[in-house]
Design an enzyme around this catalytic site. Structure first.
Site, PDB file in Angstrom:
ATOM      1  CE  LYS A 199      -3.209  -6.617 -21.536  1.00  0.00           C
ATOM      2  NZ  LYS A 199      -3.826  -7.833 -22.098  1.00  0.00           N
ATOM      3  CD  GLU A 244      -3.253 -12.764 -26.269  1.00  0.00           C
ATOM      4  OE1 GLU A 244      -2.365 -12.582 -25.481  1.00  0.00           O
ATOM      5  OE2 GLU A 244      -4.637 -12.915 -25.640  1.00  0.00           O
ATOM      6  CG  HIS A 249     -12.128 -12.630 -17.644  1.00  0.00           C
ATOM      7  ND1 HIS A 249     -13.168 -11.781 -17.892  1.00  0.00           N
ATOM      8  CD2 HIS A 249     -11.088 -12.168 -18.192  1.00  0.00           C
ATOM      9  CE1 HIS A 249     -13.067 -10.738 -18.533  1.00  0.00           C
ATOM     10  NE2 HIS A 249     -11.562 -11.185 -18.773  1.00  0.00           N
TER      11      HIS A 249
END
Ligand code: 0O2
Length: 200
Positions: free
Chosen positions: A56, A142, A158
């Protein structure tokens, strides 16, 4: 470099997850005792893997180091709250916003504004003042809140993201979008029927 991030920060990331889940579980039990509707079906959580964090950071053109991973990426610690109905999702959002010591860093309503691929979910990033032996550590987490149906869809989508060389990918993307729209309609219909049953 990143290995030490996870080794050194695991207590904070696992700690912030445990803290938020514990607070939610107290409210859930309180609601049950007072014959109030518990809007949560179940909660899952995870600390982002080193591999996924590294990927990421690179994808976002960020430096691969501890500071960036903890401050620029918001989901090193993540909780997912699954609800039966859309109204429950918004009840959970309200519930979370009552924790006055949690600072909201980011809020995205992908239910009212779905992503182009059909992704729907409510995301809130909080900065949590984690108390470890009297010392306050601000840690980001998150929280994703969505219905069972939205979660079912997101899991399959996903899966596709992490598979290479998929045949008929274009067609699959189209089909997934179609399913996302059907699921959204079903979620709305289920909510409407439930409201009718309960005389709302
Ligand atoms: P993983 O493997 O789940 O940890 P971005 O880079 O813009 O996509 P950003 O800026 O961190 O992500 O914010 P956002 O949009 O809140 O997305 C954070 C997480 O939400 C993602 O983490 C996914 O878990 C989930 N998510 C967002 N968009 C999608 C989507 O289109 N499909 C699915 N299945 N999940 C999504 P990661 O790190 O991307 O992935």
């Amino acid at each position: 470099m990143l290995e030490s991030f996870y080794k050194d920060s695991i207590v904070l990331l696992e700690g912030v997850i445990a803290e938020i889940i514990a607070r939610l579980e107290i409210i859930r039990k309180y609601k049950i005792v007072h014959n109030d509707r518990d809007p949560i079906e179940y909660i899952t959580s995870r600390v982002k893997s080193e591999e996924s964090m590294k990927e990421k950071l690179k994808r976002k053109n960020l430096q691969v180091n501890l500071e960036t991973a903890l401050t620029k990426i918001y989901d090193a610690a993540g909780i997912r709250i699954i609800c039966e109905y859309i109204d429950d999702v918004y009840s959970v959002v309200k519930m979370l916003k009552k924790f006055k010591d949690l600072k909201i860093l980011q809020e995205k309503d992908y239910i009212k504004n779905p992503k182009e691929n059909g992704y729907r979910s409510y995301h809130i990033v909080f900065e949590v003042p984690l108390d470890i032996a009297g010392e306050i550590h601000p840690v980001n987490i998150e929280v994703q809140i969505r219905t069972i149906a939205m979660d079912f869809w997101a899991s399959l989508e996903h899966e596709m993201k992490y598979k290479k060389n998929i045949k008929n990918q274009e067609m699959i993307v189209e089909e997934l979008k179609r399913c996302a729209d059907e699921i959204a309609t079903t979620d709305i219909n289920m909510q409407t029927i439930r409201n009718m049953i309960n005389g709302k």
